[in-house]
Design a protein around this motif. Sequence first.
Motif, short mmCIF file in Angstrom:
data_model
loop_
_atom_site.label_atom_id
_atom_site.label_comp_id
_atom_site.label_asym_id
_atom_site.label_seq_id
_atom_site.Cartn_x
_atom_site.Cartn_y
_atom_site.Cartn_z
N SER A 153 56.26 37.72 26.81
CA SER A 153 54.87 37.28 26.81
C SER A 153 54.47 36.82 25.41
N ARG A 154 53.47 35.96 25.36
CA ARG A 154 52.95 35.49 24.08
C ARG A 154 52.36 36.65 23.29
N LYS A 155 51.80 37.65 23.99
CA LYS A 155 51.22 38.82 23.33
C LYS A 155 52.28 39.58 22.54
N THR A 156 53.50 39.65 23.07
CA THR A 156 54.59 40.35 22.37
C THR A 156 54.88 39.69 21.03
N VAL A 157 54.98 38.37 21.04
CA VAL A 157 55.25 37.64 19.79
C VAL A 157 54.09 37.78 18.83
N ALA A 158 52.86 37.66 19.36
CA ALA A 158 51.68 37.75 18.50
C ALA A 158 51.60 39.11 17.82
N GLU A 159 51.99 40.17 18.52
CA GLU A 159 51.95 41.51 17.94
C GLU A 159 52.94 41.63 16.78
N ALA A 160 54.15 41.09 16.96
CA ALA A 160 55.14 41.13 15.89
C ALA A 160 54.67 40.32 14.69
N TYR A 161 54.12 39.14 14.94
CA TYR A 161 53.61 38.30 13.86
C TYR A 161 52.48 39.01 13.12
N SER A 162 51.64 39.71 13.88
CA SER A 162 50.51 40.39 13.26
C SER A 162 50.98 41.47 12.28
N ARG A 163 52.02 42.22 12.64
CA ARG A 163 52.54 43.26 11.75
C ARG A 163 53.13 42.65 10.48
N LEU A 164 53.83 41.55 10.66
CA LEU A 164 54.42 40.89 9.50
C LEU A 164 53.35 40.31 8.58
N THR A 165 52.27 39.79 9.18
CA THR A 165 51.17 39.25 8.39
C THR A 165 50.48 40.36 7.61
N GLU A 197 51.77 42.98 6.47
CA GLU A 197 52.65 43.38 5.36
C GLU A 197 52.87 42.25 4.36
N SER A 198 52.14 41.13 4.55
CA SER A 198 52.21 39.96 3.65
C SER A 198 53.59 39.32 3.62
N LEU A 199 54.34 39.51 4.70
CA LEU A 199 55.66 38.88 4.79
C LEU A 199 55.58 37.48 5.35
N ILE A 200 54.55 37.19 6.16
CA ILE A 200 54.32 35.85 6.66
C ILE A 200 52.84 35.54 6.49
N SER A 201 52.53 34.26 6.53
CA SER A 201 51.12 33.86 6.43
C SER A 201 50.91 32.59 7.23
N GLY A 202 49.71 32.46 7.80
CA GLY A 202 49.37 31.29 8.59
C GLY A 202 48.60 30.28 7.76
N VAL A 203 48.90 29.01 7.99
CA VAL A 203 48.19 27.91 7.34
C VAL A 203 47.50 27.10 8.43
N VAL A 204 46.19 27.02 8.35
CA VAL A 204 45.41 26.35 9.39
C VAL A 204 45.87 24.90 9.55
N GLY A 205 46.17 24.55 10.78
CA GLY A 205 46.57 23.19 11.08
C GLY A 205 48.03 22.89 10.85
N ARG A 206 48.78 23.86 10.26
CA ARG A 206 50.20 23.61 9.95
C ARG A 206 51.13 24.59 10.65
N GLY A 207 50.81 25.89 10.65
CA GLY A 207 51.66 26.85 11.31
C GLY A 207 51.81 28.13 10.52
N THR A 208 52.85 28.90 10.85
CA THR A 208 53.12 30.19 10.23
C THR A 208 54.39 30.10 9.40
N PHE A 209 54.34 30.62 8.14
CA PHE A 209 55.44 30.44 7.20
C PHE A 209 55.82 31.78 6.57
#
Length: 477
Positions: A49-61, A63-75
């Motif tokens: 599910s998309r919720k599963t991925v979003a939860e993992a991304y949220s934990r990484l965000t 911890e400042s391991l990933i960050s989202g850029v509006v209009g571009r994506g997640t890096f």
Amino acid sequence: MELHIRLEGRKGLADQLYQQLREGIDSGHLAAGTQLPPTRLLAEQLGVSRKTVAEAYSRLTYESLISGVVGRGTFISPRRALQPPPAQGAPLAGADMLERWRSRATVLSLRGLDGPSRYDFIGGASSKAQFPYDQWRSCMQYALRRSQHHRELKFAAQGLSELREAIAHHIAFARGVHCSASDVLVCNGAQQALDLIARVLIEPGSKVAMEDPGYPPARQLFLALGADVQSVAVDDQGMCVEQIAAGTRLIYVTPSHQFPLGMPMAEPRRHALLARAAELGALVIEDDYDCEFRYQGPAAEALQRLDRNGLVAYVGTFSKTLLPELRLGYAVLPPAVMQAACVAKQLTDWHSPSLPQWALARFISEGHLSRHIRRCHDIYSARRERILARINGDLAPWLRAVPASAGFHLSALANPGVDVERLISLARRAEVGLYSLAPFFSQAPLQPGLLMGFGAIELLDIDPALDRVADTLYVLS
């Protein structure tokens, strides 16, 4: 391209995804700046599910391991690189062989590791500012067109016939070498030519003779192949041929511009060397690395031209004449050696890259190489004369030049009392790169001095640089 993730079972999927992404980031496999797939796309790829991925991304965000850029994506976020854990592998049976190769690091590969000085007298380097980039670009475009319409997928290990023909004509004209295209082997620089010749001729324990002082990469190569390398002294006439030991299988020599001292081998000594090689059945490698540039007197004949017994392998390179980045050289080999060397070449790398070969063949045939050499000759000659004028002038109390009439370096021997290593260290602080002759001596008594390259330093920089050297020498006196 899909992100490699492997989920097992149907429980704890978000945690599994988080752990695998975290490990990839920590290990550096997911580098800073890498864009992660959108949550919807990654969910579809993994069948979750998309919720599963979003939860993992949220934990990484968090911890400042990933960050989202509006209009571009997640890096992946920039972070301090972690030190890899020390290797804990089992000891290798070939550890002694690995150590033998590790110990072969050459002096020339270690020079200039601190970066170039403002004024640099490094040897073996040509002036990139003189390279005809426009003409080379045109030749590379020609090579791309040739490649586009070339139907063959494999090429001869010996090299493209067009380039071998061009090389044969060039060295016959410039150096008087007797050869045809069938005698030429194209290599990845002169160093590969040395490797191929040595590889097919020597085995552990074979005797190899070479000049001392001499060219360290050649010495280290022969030692790495297990050869018993004999250091043969040189005098003002060149290699002392009478010192070459019985049983010698290979002789390496730089007769036209002795490396590093610079004097040419006298004519009687050349004939004596060929006679000794014939007596021993030894192959002579004639390394003619920079002798397109001659400044005074008639050019000495190549050993290969004097050879009547098929015992000379003539080696040359375009890395010094043109650009080191080209990594193209060649060897003119006797028939007895050519077939074995071609087999060794094919087993090593199949063949040298075809695009630069086509381009260089065109470059030579259209006369660009000859014009480039003529233009550089005048430039290098002026630099050489200026350095000699200073060594024979205000620097004469400390240095004396070794007579040399070719190439783009000369050697300056230190007069008694001059601390060469201290001079080099202090000159470096004054932004002048000087280089000692000491690393080129193996067993022969050291002659303290400097190898003064003038291929990479501009004429107008020579006097300011040598002014600083003179000031340093006054301080040391």
